[in-house]
Design a protein around this motif. Structure first.
Motif, short mmCIF file in Angstrom:
data_model
loop_
_atom_site.label_atom_id
_atom_site.label_comp_id
_atom_site.label_asym_id
_atom_site.label_seq_id
_atom_site.Cartn_x
_atom_site.Cartn_y
_atom_site.Cartn_z
N ALA A 126 -17.89 39.30 33.80
CA ALA A 126 -19.28 40.02 34.27
C ALA A 126 -19.31 40.07 35.69
O ALA A 126 -20.00 40.93 36.27
N ARG A 127 -18.46 39.30 36.46
CA ARG A 127 -18.65 39.43 37.93
C ARG A 127 -17.27 38.97 38.22
O ARG A 127 -16.59 38.25 37.85
N GLU B 126 -16.77 29.78 39.18
CA GLU B 126 -16.64 30.46 40.66
C GLU B 126 -16.01 29.92 41.69
O GLU B 126 -15.35 30.35 42.81
N ARG C 89 -19.44 40.16 28.22
CA ARG C 89 -19.04 39.77 29.39
C ARG C 89 -19.21 38.43 29.87
O ARG C 89 -20.29 37.79 29.44
N HIS C 90 -18.26 37.83 30.24
CA HIS C 90 -18.22 36.48 30.65
C HIS C 90 -18.48 36.16 32.00
O HIS C 90 -17.56 36.82 32.94
N HIS C 91 -19.31 35.12 32.26
CA HIS C 91 -19.52 34.77 33.91
C HIS C 91 -18.41 33.58 34.22
O HIS C 91 -18.41 32.33 33.88
N HIS C 92 -17.23 34.10 34.69
CA HIS C 92 -16.21 33.10 34.96
C HIS C 92 -16.76 32.16 35.93
O HIS C 92 -17.56 32.22 36.93
N GLN D 161 -28.75 30.25 32.79
CA GLN D 161 -27.64 31.03 31.94
C GLN D 161 -28.20 31.38 30.74
O GLN D 161 -27.82 32.43 30.04
N ARG E 87 -30.49 34.44 30.20
CA ARG E 87 -29.66 35.61 30.44
C ARG E 87 -28.83 36.28 29.27
O ARG E 87 -29.01 37.27 28.64
N ASP F 151 -22.77 31.56 28.89
CA ASP F 151 -22.58 32.22 30.03
C ASP F 151 -21.92 33.60 29.98
O ASP F 151 -21.21 33.97 30.71
N GLN G 17 -12.46 33.69 40.53
CA GLN G 17 -12.84 34.56 39.62
C GLN G 17 -11.75 35.58 39.35
O GLN G 17 -11.32 36.05 38.32
#
Length: 432
Positions: A207-208, A313, A308-311, A102, A105, A176, A214
């Motif tokens: 981000a997703r 999962e 953008r944050h990757h919450h 992570q 990225r 992240d 999420q």
């Protein structure tokens, strides 16, 4: 009563328009742009809102979402042009622990910023392996500085980053996130315009949205604070926030914040007994916001500074997050009472109303399945739905998560006391 069906995946898109409903300048979607799509809408690059819509099979997603933007964001105007002076030398601090994939990225996005003068500092917090150091030294030599902090906890790692930083502004983000190329310029620009600004926060979007956890988190506010810039001034307390300045959850989040270095250091930095990785579970960013405001500095929120944050999962992640938000809130309030006793009278006067409001917010989330107010669960004041956020979420907040949040609030002061005790024992071992 039938059990609600778990929410399905939602594609995440970025739509840039010449004007609302006008020509599409660019369109990007992280997933297949079909079915439900959550789109950030920009006007010539500047974020102005989000829309949640359905793109039928075979339809042009950009045109479909542009039409929704025209319908749902009517009245929005193009933001005024940015007029920043010379941008300050900035240090970007990223605390991490055993998440090299992570981190890579995030670092790639940070090294692509359009800011003219900045450094990136990675703080490896209580590492168990050499993976983070190896990544930085192998892939980012000469572009990223590596420092190590053995005391566990996000606040301790951030303080180590503050000590290592050479910028007049110190920005913080997480491992992240993916930062928009203009993020750092927008986040640091306000410091050049107003010498009284001590802190700037920015916009955090998903981000997703691939898992039910999420989608549920984002449908009830996520980390977004809306699309309207705002300045918080302790000399002019906002009329719509009677609990100010103890409304730190509405100011921003730790994944997207920057401080004037002198203001943060004069305030004593972050309380090392708060934050993820300590028994307090959180509250480090909230504490810093209030401490800087209490010192007389202004705080600026700007949606132009986007990450953008990757919450998380899984459902267990969401459960842990709900409990941690509750614990972090009251741990922060306890830290303020302990470390800043001059604030205690004001805090005690507002505390009953603040806790009642926080409890009411968790109950309202459970009762109402619509889009929630901006801000993470547990924020003492979040306010009305964020301007510019439009959609059709219908996912009720589980009562179990509200109960976990309230349990976290009860635990927070205990967690803070345990964190202070652990830190004291650590210092004693080092001295002995």
């Amino acid at each position: 009563m039938p059990t609600p069906r778990p929410p399905g995946p939602i594609a995440v898109a970025d739509l840039d328009l010449a004007e609302l409903g006008g020509d599409v300048l660019s369109f990007h979607c992280a997933d297949t742009p079909e079915g439900d799509v959550h789109a950030l809408v920009r006007l010539r690059g500047r974020p102005v809102g989000t829309v949640l819509g359905h793109v039928p099979p075979g339809a042009d997603p950009a045109r479909t979402l542009a039409a929704l933007a025209r319908e749902r964001l009517t009245g929005h105007r193009e933001p005024p042009p940015e007029t920043y002076g010379d941008l300050p030398r900035t240090s970007v601090v990223v605390a991490t622990r055993e998440r090299a994939g992570q981190l890579a990225r995030a670092l790639d996005s940070l090294l692509a910023q359009d800011h003219p003068d900045y450094e990136v500092v990675v703080v490896d917090n209580a590492p168990r392996t050499g993976a983070t150091r190896e990544l930085v030294e192998r892939t980012y030599t000469g572009r990223v500085r590596y420092v190590r902090e053995d005391a566990p906890g996000l606040a301790a790692a951030h303080n180590r980053g503050v000590a290592a930083a050479d910028g007049t502004v110190i920005a913080f983000t997480d491992d992240d996130v993916v930062a928009d190329p203009h993020w750092l310029t927008a986040l640091t620009g306000p410091f050049t315009d107003d010498p009284r600004i001590g802190c700037v926060t920015g916009l955090i979007l998903p981000a997703r949205l691939r898992t039910p956890a999420q989608v549920l988190l984002e449908s009830h506010g996520g980390f977004a604070k809306g699309f309207t810039p705002r300045t918080y001034d302790p000399e002019r307390p906002p009329a719509d926030q009677p609990l100010f300045p103890f409304t730190a959850g509405s100011f921003g989040s730790g994944a997207n914040m920057a401080f004037r270095a002198t203001a943060l250091r004069d305030a004593g930095g972050f309380d090392p007994a708060t934050g993820t990785g300590t028994p307090a579970r959180g509250g480090d960013d909230l504490y810093a916001f209030v401490a800087v405001l209490a010192a007389g500095h202004r705080l600026r929120y700007t949606p132009d500074a986007l990450v953008r944050h990757h919450h998380r999962e899984t459902w267990q992640d969401l459960r842990d997050q709900a409990y941690g938000y509750g614990a972090g809130l009251t741990a922060c309030l306890t830290a303020l009472a302990v470390r800043r006793p001059a604030l205690l009278p004001a805090l005690l006067a507002r505390l009953p109303r603040g806790l009642a409001h926080a409890r009411a917010m968790t109950a309202a989330r459970t009762a109402s399945p619509g889009p929630a107010a901006p801000g993470a669960p547990g924020a003492p004041v979040t306010g009305p739905a964020a301007p510019g956020e439009h959609g059709a979420y219908h996912h009720p907040w589980p009562r179990s998560l509200s109960r976990l949040e309230r349990r976290g609030m009860l635990y927070g002061p205990v967690g803070y006391a345990r964190a202070r005790l652990r830190a004291a024992r650590g210092r004693a071992r080092e001295a002995g």
